[in-house]
Design a protein around this motif. Structure first.
Motif, PDB file in Angstrom:
ATOM      1  N   PRO A 200     -14.447   1.444  48.737  1.00 25.90           N
ATOM      2  CA  PRO A 200     -14.381   0.281  47.843  1.00 25.90           C
ATOM      3  C   PRO A 200     -14.432   0.713  46.387  1.00 25.90           C
ATOM      4  O   PRO A 200     -15.122   1.674  46.029  1.00 25.90           O
ATOM      5  N   ASP A 201     -13.719  -0.004  45.550  1.00 29.49           N
ATOM      6  CA  ASP A 201     -13.641   0.336  44.137  1.00 29.49           C
ATOM      7  C   ASP A 201     -14.894  -0.127  43.398  1.00 29.49           C
ATOM      8  O   ASP A 201     -15.762  -0.819  43.953  1.00 29.49           O
ATOM      9  N   LEU A 202     -14.967   0.239  42.132  1.00 29.64           N
ATOM     10  CA  LEU A 202     -16.042  -0.227  41.263  1.00 29.64           C
ATOM     11  C   LEU A 202     -16.055  -1.748  41.216  1.00 29.64           C
ATOM     12  O   LEU A 202     -15.018  -2.397  41.351  1.00 29.64           O
ATOM     13  N   HIS A 203     -17.230  -2.320  41.037  1.00 32.15           N
ATOM     14  CA  HIS A 203     -17.449  -3.768  40.940  1.00 32.15           C
ATOM     15  C   HIS A 203     -17.205  -4.468  42.283  1.00 32.15           C
ATOM     16  O   HIS A 203     -16.966  -5.677  42.303  1.00 32.15           O
ATOM     17  N   HIS A 204     -17.262  -3.743  43.367  1.00 28.08           N
ATOM     18  CA  HIS A 204     -17.061  -4.303  44.707  1.00 28.08           C
ATOM     19  C   HIS A 204     -18.416  -4.411  45.401  1.00 28.08           C
ATOM     20  O   HIS A 204     -19.272  -3.536  45.245  1.00 28.08           O
ATOM     21  N   ASP A 205     -18.603  -5.460  46.203  1.00 27.98           N
ATOM     22  CA  ASP A 205     -19.915  -5.664  46.833  1.00 27.98           C
ATOM     23  C   ASP A 205     -20.220  -4.674  47.951  1.00 27.98           C
ATOM     24  O   ASP A 205     -21.338  -4.639  48.469  1.00 27.98           O
ATOM     25  N   HIS A 206     -19.230  -3.826  48.334  1.00 27.44           N
ATOM     26  CA  HIS A 206     -19.451  -2.764  49.318  1.00 27.44           C
ATOM     27  C   HIS A 206     -19.385  -1.367  48.693  1.00 27.44           C
ATOM     28  O   HIS A 206     -19.354  -0.372  49.409  1.00 27.44           O
ATOM     29  N   MET A 207     -19.370  -1.283  47.365  1.00 30.87           N
ATOM     30  CA  MET A 207     -19.222   0.002  46.697  1.00 30.87           C
ATOM     31  C   MET A 207     -20.430   0.917  46.991  1.00 30.87           C
ATOM     32  O   MET A 207     -21.583   0.498  46.896  1.00 30.87           O
ATOM     33  N   THR A 208     -20.150   2.160  47.385  1.00 31.05           N
ATOM     34  CA  THR A 208     -21.208   3.131  47.684  1.00 31.05           C
ATOM     35  C   THR A 208     -20.894   4.463  47.014  1.00 31.05           C
ATOM     36  O   THR A 208     -19.740   4.751  46.677  1.00 31.05           O
ATOM     37  N   ILE A 209     -21.926   5.296  46.876  1.00 34.23           N
ATOM     38  CA  ILE A 209     -21.795   6.597  46.213  1.00 34.23           C
ATOM     39  C   ILE A 209     -22.306   7.691  47.141  1.00 34.23           C
ATOM     40  O   ILE A 209     -23.326   7.519  47.819  1.00 34.23           O
ATOM     41  N   ASP A 210     -21.592   8.797  47.158  1.00 34.07           N
ATOM     42  CA  ASP A 210     -22.008   9.988  47.895  1.00 34.07           C
ATOM     43  C   ASP A 210     -22.939  10.786  46.987  1.00 34.07           C
ATOM     44  O   ASP A 210     -22.529  11.260  45.923  1.00 34.07           O
ATOM     45  N   ASP A 211     -24.187  10.954  47.401  1.00 31.99           N
ATOM     46  CA  ASP A 211     -25.163  11.656  46.562  1.00 31.99           C
ATOM     47  C   ASP A 211     -24.795  13.120  46.321  1.00 31.99           C
ATOM     48  O   ASP A 211     -25.368  13.754  45.426  1.00 31.99           O
ATOM     49  N   ALA A 212     -23.859  13.659  47.096  1.00 31.21           N
ATOM     50  CA  ALA A 212     -23.390  15.020  46.837  1.00 31.21           C
ATOM     51  C   ALA A 212     -22.753  15.133  45.453  1.00 31.21           C
ATOM     52  O   ALA A 212     -22.625  16.237  44.903  1.00 31.21           O
ATOM     53  N   ALA A 213     -22.371  14.002  44.866  1.00 28.53           N
ATOM     54  CA  ALA A 213     -21.751  14.009  43.534  1.00 28.53           C
ATOM     55  C   ALA A 213     -22.701  14.505  42.449  1.00 28.53           C
ATOM     56  O   ALA A 213     -22.253  14.899  41.364  1.00 28.53           O
ATOM     57  N   PHE A 214     -24.021  14.495  42.713  1.00 25.88           N
ATOM     58  CA  PHE A 214     -24.965  15.041  41.727  1.00 25.88           C
ATOM     59  C   PHE A 214     -24.680  16.508  41.431  1.00 25.88           C
ATOM     60  O   PHE A 214     -25.017  16.998  40.356  1.00 25.88           O
ATOM     61  N   GLU A 215     -24.069  17.196  42.382  1.00 23.58           N
ATOM     62  CA  GLU A 215     -23.815  18.622  42.201  1.00 23.58           C
ATOM     63  C   GLU A 215     -22.762  18.882  41.126  1.00 23.58           C
ATOM     64  O   GLU A 215     -22.590  20.011  40.684  1.00 23.58           O
ATOM     65  N   VAL A 216     -22.053  17.841  40.718  1.00 25.29           N
ATOM     66  CA  VAL A 216     -21.129  17.939  39.581  1.00 25.29           C
ATOM     67  C   VAL A 216     -21.685  17.225  38.355  1.00 25.29           C
ATOM     68  O   VAL A 216     -21.657  17.749  37.246  1.00 25.29           O
ATOM     69  N   SER A 217     -22.214  16.019  38.547  1.00 22.63           N
ATOM     70  CA  SER A 217     -22.617  15.194  37.400  1.00 22.63           C
ATOM     71  C   SER A 217     -23.750  15.808  36.587  1.00 22.63           C
ATOM     72  O   SER A 217     -23.741  15.725  35.352  1.00 22.63           O
TER      73      SER A 217
ATOM     74  N   LYS B 271     -13.093  12.463  45.436  1.00 20.70           N
ATOM     75  CA  LYS B 271     -14.134  13.048  46.271  1.00 20.70           C
ATOM     76  C   LYS B 271     -15.238  13.654  45.412  1.00 20.70           C
ATOM     77  O   LYS B 271     -14.988  14.138  44.306  1.00 20.70           O
ATOM     78  N   ALA B 272     -16.454  13.630  45.946  1.00 27.96           N
ATOM     79  CA  ALA B 272     -17.541  14.360  45.298  1.00 27.96           C
ATOM     80  C   ALA B 272     -17.134  15.822  45.191  1.00 27.96           C
ATOM     81  O   ALA B 272     -16.607  16.402  46.143  1.00 27.96           O
ATOM     82  N   GLY B 273     -17.372  16.400  44.017  1.00 27.23           N
ATOM     83  CA  GLY B 273     -16.948  17.776  43.776  1.00 27.23           C
ATOM     84  C   GLY B 273     -15.795  17.865  42.802  1.00 27.23           C
ATOM     85  O   GLY B 273     -15.508  18.943  42.276  1.00 27.23           O
ATOM     86  N   LYS B 274     -15.152  16.735  42.541  1.00 25.83           N
ATOM     87  CA  LYS B 274     -14.032  16.717  41.605  1.00 25.83           C
ATOM     88  C   LYS B 274     -14.460  16.144  40.258  1.00 25.83           C
ATOM     89  O   LYS B 274     -15.288  15.237  40.189  1.00 25.83           O
TER      90      LYS B 274
END
Length: 378
Positions: free
Chosen positions: A344-361, A159-162
Motif C-alpha cells: 500500500p502507498d503512503l496515506h493508505h490505511d494499510h500502509m506498513t514499513i519493513d523495519d529492515a529499512a533502518f539499516e539504510v535510514s 525495497k528496504a536496502g534501496k
C-alpha cells in the motif's frame, strides 16, 4: 549508548501506537525529549509548541538533519500488534519511521561527538502534513547558521536496502486553490433575470483544462486537477454562488509561478465576460523540493557503502522540506521501506514499513552528516 536495530524497531512500534495529528504532537515531543536527554544530547530552547531542535558537536560548520513527527487523520486497518491506539489517527506516511531513524542516528553521532568537525543540528519537525512545520522551525532562528540540510522520505514501492536520490527536482511544487464564484440567483425558468453561476463555474473548469496542454512546454511535467465543485442545491433554481477547488503541481519553480499567474488571469477574464465575481483562496503548500547539485554529489558518493543507491524518479507529491531548501542548500532522498508488489502507498490505511529499512535510514543520516561537515570545512 547507541540503539540496536531491534531497539529502534521497538521505539518505532511505540510511536506507531501513539500517533498525534499536526500541531498536536505533545506526547511525541515529550517522548523524544526524554530519549535525547537520556543520551546526553543538548535540546535547544526553540519556543516551538511541538517538535524540538537539538544539537551535537560544536563550532562551524553547522549542518542539519531533519525528520517529521506528525501523523494523519486516518483510521488504521493494518491489524498489526502495534496498531494505532488513537482511533482515527495513524502514522500512514511513515513519520514514526523517520523520527526513529533520526533518533538512532543521534545516538550514534553522540558517540562520535569528539570526532565531529563542527555542529550537527537535529530537527524533529512538527506539522509537515499541513505544510506549516518547516516554516515554524525556520522562524526560530536556530537554522540561520546552518550551511546544509538533509532529510528523506520512506517509499513503500522501494525495497528496504534501496536509496533513491537525484539532483534537481525530487518532489513537486504544490498549489492548493479554491475559487468561489458569485452571480445573481433566479428561477430556472427565467435565467435572463439572474447571472448564471452554474454556467460560470463549468465554463471556468472547462477552460482551465487547456492551461497545461497549451501553455506548458511538452518537455516539462505539470498537472492541474480540479477535484471538487459545489454549485446549486435544487433543480429549478439558478444559485447565487458556488465554488471549485483542486491543485496545480510541477517540478520547475518558474513553471509553477507562471501557471498560477495564468490560472488567475483565465479566471478573471472569464468572470468579467460572464458577469460574476470571483474570490481566490490559496492554501499553505510547499514549493518544489529541489536538491542542490553539489551536495547531492557528496551524498551520492557517501551513500554507496550503506545502500543500493539508484537514481530517483521525482514524485508529484509535495514535501515541506522544500521550505528549508529555499534558504539552505539541501538534499532530500527516498528510502525504500517495503517493496512488496502490492505494498500500500503512503496515506493508505494499510500502509506498513519493513523495519529492515533502518539499516539504510540511520547510516544515511550518520555518514552524510559527517561528510557534509568535512565538505563545508574545506
Amino acid at each position: 549508548m547507541a540503539y540496536s536495530y531491534e531497539e529502534l524497531a521497538e521505539i518505532r512500534h511505540y510511536l506507531h501506537q501513539h500517533p498525534e495529528l499536526s500541531g498536536q504532537e505533545y506526547q511525541t515531543t515529550a517522548f523524544l525529549r526524554e530519549k535525547l536527554e537520556d543520551l546526553g544530547i543538548r535540546v535547544l530552547d526553540s519556543g516551538l509548541k511541538t517538535g524540538l531542535i537539538a544539537e551535537i558537536g560544536e563550532g562551524r560548520p553547522v549542518v542539519a538533519l531533519r525528520a517529521d513527527i506528525d501523523a494523519l487523520p486516518i483510521l488504521e486497518q493494518t491489524n498489526l500488534p502495534y496498531q494505532s491506539q488513537n482511533p482515527g489517527v495513524m502514522h500512514a506516511c511513515g513519520h514514526d519511521f523517520h523520527q526513529t531513524s533520526l533518533l538512532g542516528a543521534a545516538a550514534l553521532l553522540k558517540e562520535k561527538e569528539d570526532q565531529l568537525e563542527g555542529t550537527i543540528r537535529l530537527i524533529f519537525q512538527p506539522a509537515e502534513e499541513i505544510s506549516e512545520g518547516a516554516s515554524a522551525v525556520l522562524a526560530t532562528g536556530l537554522l540561520d547558521d546552518v550551511e546544509g540540510i538533509i532529510g528523506f522520505h520512506n517509499i513503500p514501492q522501494l525495497k528496504a536496502g534501496k536509496l533513491a536520490i537525484n539532483s534537481g527536482a525530487m518532489m513537486a511544487g504544490v498549489e492548493k486553490f479554491k475559487v468561489s464564484v458569485t452571480g445573481v440567483s433566479s428561477h430556472a425558468a427565467r435565467p435572463d433575470l439572474g447571472v448564471d453561476t452554474v454556467t460560470a463555474v463549468t465554463t471556468m473548469v472547462q477552460n482551465l483544462q487547456l492551461l497545461i496542454s497549451r501553455t506548458v512546454s511538452p518537455f516539462e511535467a505539470a498537472v492541474l486537477s480540479i477535484t471538487h465543485l459545489d454549485v446549486g442545491s435544487t433543480w429549478n433554481v439558478l444559485p447565487k454562488s458556488g465554488y471549485f477547488e483542486g491543485t496545480i503541481r510541477s517540478f520547475n519553480p518558474k513553471v509553477q509561478r507562471d501557471l498560477k499567474e495564468r490560472f488567475i488571469s483565465i479566471i478573471n477574464h472569464l468572470a468579467e465576460s460572464l458577469g460574476v465575481d470571483v474570490d481566490f483562496e490559496w492554501g499553505v503548500t510547499p514549493p518544489v523540493t529541489y536538491n542542490d547539485a553539489a551536495l547531492t554529489k557528496v551524498v551520492w558518493e557517501h551513500s554507496q557503502g550503506i545502500a543500493d543507491v539508484i537514481v530517483a524518479e521525482p514524485s508529484t507529491a509535495g514535501e515541506d522540506f522544500a521550505f528549508y531548501q529555499e534558504r539552505i542548500p539541501g538534499v532530500f532522498a527516498f528510502v525504500g521501506s517495503n517493496g512488496a508488489p502490492d505494498a500500500p502507498d503512503l496515506h493508505h490505511d494499510h500502509m506498513t514499513i519493513d523495519d529492515a529499512a533502518f539499516e539504510v535510514s540511520v547510516p544515511y543520516y550518520v555518514e552524510n552528516a559527517q561528510a557534509l561537515l568535512r565538505y563545508f570545512k574545506k
